[in-house]
Design a protein around this motif. Sequence first.
Motif, short mmCIF file in Angstrom:
data_model
loop_
_atom_site.label_atom_id
_atom_site.label_comp_id
_atom_site.label_asym_id
_atom_site.label_seq_id
_atom_site.Cartn_x
_atom_site.Cartn_y
_atom_site.Cartn_z
N MET A 365 0.83 -1.21 0.00
CA MET A 365 0.00 0.00 0.00
C MET A 365 0.86 1.26 0.00
O MET A 365 0.59 2.22 -0.73
N PHE A 366 1.88 1.24 0.84
CA PHE A 366 2.67 2.46 0.98
C PHE A 366 3.50 2.73 -0.27
O PHE A 366 3.76 3.89 -0.58
N VAL A 367 3.89 1.69 -0.98
CA VAL A 367 4.61 1.92 -2.23
C VAL A 367 3.70 2.63 -3.23
O VAL A 367 4.10 3.59 -3.89
N VAL A 368 2.43 2.19 -3.32
CA VAL A 368 1.48 2.85 -4.22
C VAL A 368 1.26 4.29 -3.77
O VAL A 368 1.32 5.24 -4.57
N GLY A 369 1.01 4.47 -2.46
CA GLY A 369 0.79 5.82 -1.95
C GLY A 369 2.02 6.70 -2.09
O GLY A 369 1.91 7.90 -2.40
N VAL A 392 -7.28 12.43 -3.21
CA VAL A 392 -7.99 11.61 -2.23
C VAL A 392 -7.46 10.17 -2.26
O VAL A 392 -7.20 9.56 -1.22
N GLY A 393 -7.31 9.63 -3.46
CA GLY A 393 -6.78 8.27 -3.58
C GLY A 393 -5.38 8.16 -3.01
O GLY A 393 -5.06 7.21 -2.27
N HIS A 394 -4.54 9.15 -3.31
CA HIS A 394 -3.14 9.12 -2.81
C HIS A 394 -3.09 9.13 -1.30
O HIS A 394 -2.47 8.26 -0.68
N PHE A 395 -3.73 10.10 -0.66
CA PHE A 395 -3.52 10.17 0.79
C PHE A 395 -4.24 9.06 1.54
O PHE A 395 -3.85 8.72 2.66
N LEU A 399 -2.42 7.05 4.31
CA LEU A 399 -2.91 7.10 5.68
C LEU A 399 -3.73 5.88 6.07
O LEU A 399 -3.65 5.41 7.20
N PHE A 400 -4.55 5.37 5.16
CA PHE A 400 -5.29 4.16 5.50
C PHE A 400 -4.44 2.93 5.21
O PHE A 400 -4.21 2.08 6.07
N GLY A 401 -3.95 2.84 3.97
CA GLY A 401 -3.11 1.70 3.61
C GLY A 401 -1.82 1.66 4.41
O GLY A 401 -1.27 0.59 4.67
N GLY A 402 -1.32 2.83 4.79
CA GLY A 402 -0.09 2.86 5.58
C GLY A 402 -0.39 2.80 7.07
O GLY A 402 -0.17 1.77 7.72
N GLY A 406 -0.70 -0.50 9.59
CA GLY A 406 0.35 -0.60 10.60
C GLY A 406 -0.22 -0.73 12.01
O GLY A 406 0.31 -1.49 12.83
N ILE A 407 -1.28 0.01 12.29
CA ILE A 407 -1.91 -0.10 13.61
C ILE A 407 -2.46 -1.51 13.81
O ILE A 407 -2.29 -2.13 14.87
N TYR A 408 -3.10 -2.06 12.77
CA TYR A 408 -3.61 -3.43 12.88
C TYR A 408 -2.46 -4.41 13.10
O TYR A 408 -2.56 -5.33 13.92
N ALA A 409 -1.36 -4.23 12.36
CA ALA A 409 -0.20 -5.13 12.53
C ALA A 409 0.29 -5.06 13.97
O ALA A 409 0.60 -6.08 14.60
#
Length: 551
Positions: A365-369, A392-395, A399-402, A406-409
Amino acid sequence: MTQLETSQITTVVTEHELHQRWKWYDYFTFNIDHKVIGIQYLVTAFVFYLIGGLMAMAIRIELNTPDADFLDPNLYNAFMTNHGTLMIFMWIVPAAIGGFGNFLVPLMVGARDMAFPKLNAIAFWLNPPAGALLLGSFFFGGSQSGWTAYPPLSLITANTAQTMWILAIVLVGTSSILGALNFVVTILKMKVPSMQWTQMPLFCWAILATSVLALLSTPVLAAGLVLLLFDINFGTSFFKPDAGGNVVLYQHLFWFYSHPAVYLMILPIFGIMSEVIPVHARKPIFGYKAIAYSSLAICVIGLFVWVHHMFTSGTPPWMRMFFTISTLIVAVPTGVKIFGWVATLWGGKIRFTSAMLFAIGLLSMFVVGGLGGVTLGTAPFDLHVHDTYYVVGHFHYVLFGGSVFGIYAGIYHWFPKITGRMMNETWGRVHFALTFVGTHLTFLPMHQLGLQGMPRRVAMYDPQFAGINHICTIGAIVLGISVLPFFFNAIWSWLYGPKAADNPWDALTLEWTTSSPPAIENWEVLPVVTHGPYDYGRTVEVNQTVQTASI
């Protein structure tokens, strides 16, 4: 297998004190234990995450059709504003820094608590009233000017609600400053003497960099918001163009904090990644010093990139050039971290636990973002897609994909230490699969919407965009459903899950040397560090150390 030997010369805690445990009602009080405060942050932040998520669902259902047929446009604006505010200031920042930081930092550096425990508790208890102000503002129409609160829009819409919004952000900003000060002093002054700087867990390096960044940038936002508050309520004209004020000045004050805020949200997550990946790949982390120092580099460079949010605000060419270059440079230390994590995974004995799945998912996710961020940091491209759904897609990838991945991990990784119970891995994998699919389905098509010219922050749009918006809405529903297996898994596991061993993942950092959950005073005697936090190649020697340890 942990990073310690016993110490005979450190502070000794009595047997009675060691085996004391907090009761459930202690978590609802002004408690100064860093572990209680960490859990208070995590649970409170998750409640606001659910509220912000419901607002996001309502927004996406509204955008499923071109007309405003589900939400009144003013209510849409209020949902849009408070969704962003809750997710940033009440979920990601308090969970990543306040939650994990408070619970883990003292344990990781071998301290019994934070440097200023009462200040720590005060910092947390500023958050609930801030959340109440945000939600209470809906009785006055809700703040409708977006999470940026740009004047003149913020000066003319729902003034009472906007004032409550400002007070809420000032409260959480104060909380952030108090917490940052506490983290810096704790790490610099309370690290056990036997722990060398090159033996400190990378999560602590990330929290140190995050705290310095918060101390430098947060007061600037507070200054801008106080001036805005005066303009709304006391007749001043700092940002009123018709009275000689300057709206661009507000944008500078806002983004001087709010772009570094992205790093406030992602640096602790980078720290979590650096702890989860080597443990579940059973390999020493690749490039420890590079990853540690890259956090500090992001902290410094991150203060000089804010104007790339203002390329369309009449910035002069030299400024566009400077901030394009600085924005591209900040991608370098970020790339160093990603390279280090991929190299750590390479050849590792990977355990595909729920924590590891979310960590690997975050990488993708973070690579895409991140690639989207590089394009937006370049002035010519940014001018083309500014204020479109590309942004909107980028952030949301960042923020969600990153951050959220990470919080879930982190939750799956440290849940056994926090609660003394193991989470159900099957439901964890279901949670990951739904979240991974839902994230891509929701946010990847938004890049196409932006390139086609659909503006963001609008409740009604041209019918030509309806098809892609259908896909985004389906993805948002999948994302909403994905929270359910996590929610019930966490509750059930906390109450009835199998009891966790003190070190179920065979990790090497100090927090795993305590009981699960940790005793109030953390250890009977403070630990002495004998090796690095990721020295998995020294398994035999470490085992011998553990056998001689009496804790």
